[in-house]
Design an enzyme around this catalytic site. Structure first.
Site, mmCIF file in Angstrom:
data_model
loop_
_atom_site.group_PDB
_atom_site.id
_atom_site.type_symbol
_atom_site.label_atom_id
_atom_site.label_comp_id
_atom_site.label_asym_id
_atom_site.label_seq_id
_atom_site.Cartn_x
_atom_site.Cartn_y
_atom_site.Cartn_z
ATOM 1 N N HIS A 197 -19.381 26.229 47.371
ATOM 2 C CA HIS A 197 -18.678 27.264 48.133
ATOM 3 C C HIS A 197 -17.992 28.248 47.194
ATOM 4 C CE1 HIS A 197 -15.147 28.486 50.821
ATOM 5 N NE2 HIS A 197 -16.222 28.906 51.477
ATOM 6 N N ARG A 198 -18.496 29.484 47.167
ATOM 7 C CA ARG A 198 -18.026 30.508 46.221
ATOM 8 C C ARG A 198 -18.184 30.034 44.778
ATOM 9 N NH1 ARG A 198 -12.253 31.680 49.299
ATOM 10 N NH2 ARG A 198 -13.065 31.295 51.395
ATOM 11 N N ASP A 241 -20.103 35.299 49.446
ATOM 12 C CA ASP A 241 -19.773 36.297 50.470
ATOM 13 C C ASP A 241 -20.192 37.663 49.924
ATOM 14 O OD1 ASP A 241 -17.943 34.484 52.214
ATOM 15 O OD2 ASP A 241 -17.132 34.288 50.192
ATOM 16 N N HIS A 281 -14.840 37.387 48.682
ATOM 17 C CA HIS A 281 -14.499 36.829 49.982
ATOM 18 C C HIS A 281 -13.549 37.704 50.787
ATOM 19 C CE1 HIS A 281 -12.053 34.377 52.760
ATOM 20 N NE2 HIS A 281 -13.213 33.817 53.058
ATOM 21 N N GLU A 295 -23.289 29.476 47.097
ATOM 22 C CA GLU A 295 -22.850 30.196 48.292
ATOM 23 C C GLU A 295 -22.008 31.391 47.896
ATOM 24 O OE1 GLU A 295 -20.119 31.133 51.716
ATOM 25 O OE2 GLU A 295 -19.635 30.543 49.663
#
Length: 352
Positions: free
Chosen positions: A51-52, A80, A93, A78
């Site tokens: 995640h990120r 954004d 993000h 992952e």
């Protein structure tokens, strides 16, 4: 004697109830219940998403975070995706830059302005790493000072650049602010060989139906049909992706507030199905009765954001198909895939 018996029954009752709950959970949504659904769309099972990047160990959505996640063995990187004023796709993000950069020092009058009001050249003047050292002193490193905001093109380079070949799990962040961003993402991925016609090598690899769990020495998600997954809280954005690249798996993100807005959990799932998407609920919703409802509709489910090993155990017991985590090292260790427990060796390998 009667009092002793009553006390024993009272003491045993929670254990019995807990055992019954887990039996019910197992019957409703056993571990591995979504394995076949995942493999049908070419997604590894269980899928472990950084995640990120390795954002619990390095500044989120920066080069060191993604390099570390790749070297550790994450299935997916992952990110954004947003867009600068001059059209550059970046990994970020928040809507503004105040939390993860020194924008208050560099552009004090614009500290709360949204990212789309800045050019890429302006963003490159920012330090996207020092905040992490202050917020997480236990993981602070001098090499994080001055790291830059990453572009999607640079993230693709990282995914392509190592022994492990992770996939990309991309979220359109506030896509209504970036008209046409879905096409821009698809065009870039196509130009870089991530979308489009399979190569002969990829077709051969896919025919083997191998997943990282089948070949634990090397992550090869890049060579699987589900090498790219797109996700969004916006059903409209996912619909655009369906039109542009129907072969790419889509995930509809939602939390409890989404359920409250739409009236029921079933209504949320119907919204996801309307755009032919899978489910990405908050980890707070990872109960077996929810997972079972998702699987019964032919959808896989990836929960966010799971950072503790006990949470990973629990969600795995309840039938999850994958997790997003800030601590990809903990997830890999829990699933028996961490090659080397000494994190310092990984930092040395990526020169941070």
């Amino acid at each position: 004697m009667r009092l002793k018996t009553v006390l024993i029954i009272i003491a045993a009752l929670p254990v019995v109830l807990l055992a019954l709950f887990f039996l019910y959970s197992y019957l409703l949504s056993p571990p591995g219940s979504g394995r076949d659904l995942s493999r049908e769309i070419g997604v590894p099972f269980p899928a472990l998403m950084a995640h990120r990047g390795a954002s619990g160990l390095a500044p989120e959505e920066t080069r060191p975070a993604y390099l570390l996640a790749r070297e550790l063995g994450a299935d997916y990187l992952e990110a954004d995706i947003q867009r600068t004023k001059d059209g550059v796709l970046i990994a970020l993000h928040d809507d503004d830059l105040s939390r993860t950069t020194n924008i208050a020092e560099v552009f004090p009058d614009r500290a709360k302005d949204s990212v789309d009001t800045f050019t890429y050249a302006e963003l490159q003047k920012l330090d996207a790493g020092s905040w992490f050292n202050k917020t997480h002193p236990q993981w602070a490193r001098p090499s994080f000072v001055g790291v830059k905001i990453l572009t999607l093109a640079e993230l693709i380079d990282i995914a392509d650049g190592g022994y492990h070949k992770p996939g990309l799990y991309l979220e359109t962040k506030s896509p209504e602010r970036f008209p046409g961003i879905e096409k821009q993402i698809v065009d870039l991925l196509t130009a870089r060989g991530w979308l489009g016609k399979q190569t002969a090598l990829e077709a051969e690899e896919s025919s083997l139906e191998e997943t990282p769990m089948d070949a634990p020495d090397r992550v090869r998600v890049r060579e699987m049909p589900g090498r790219v997954i797109v996700q969004s809280f916006s059903a409209d954005s996912l619909e655009i992706f369906r039109e542009l690249a129907p072969e790419v798996p889509r995930v509809f993100l939602f939390g409890q507030y989404t359920v409250e807005e739409m009236g029921s959990f079933e209504s949320v799932l119907e919204q996801a199905l309307a755009v032919d998407s899978h489910a990405g609920p908050s980890g707070y919703m990872a109960w077996p009765w929810y997972t079972s409802k998702i699987h019964s509709r032919g959808m896989i489910v990836h929960y966010y954001t799971i950072n503790q090993s006990w949470q990973m155990w629990l969600i795995n017991q309840f039938g999850a198909d994958g997790i997003f985590t800030d601590r990809i090292d903990i997830a890999l260790d829990y699933f028996g895939r961490l090659e080397e427990p000494d994190l310092e060796q990984y930092f040395q390998k990526i020169d941070y």
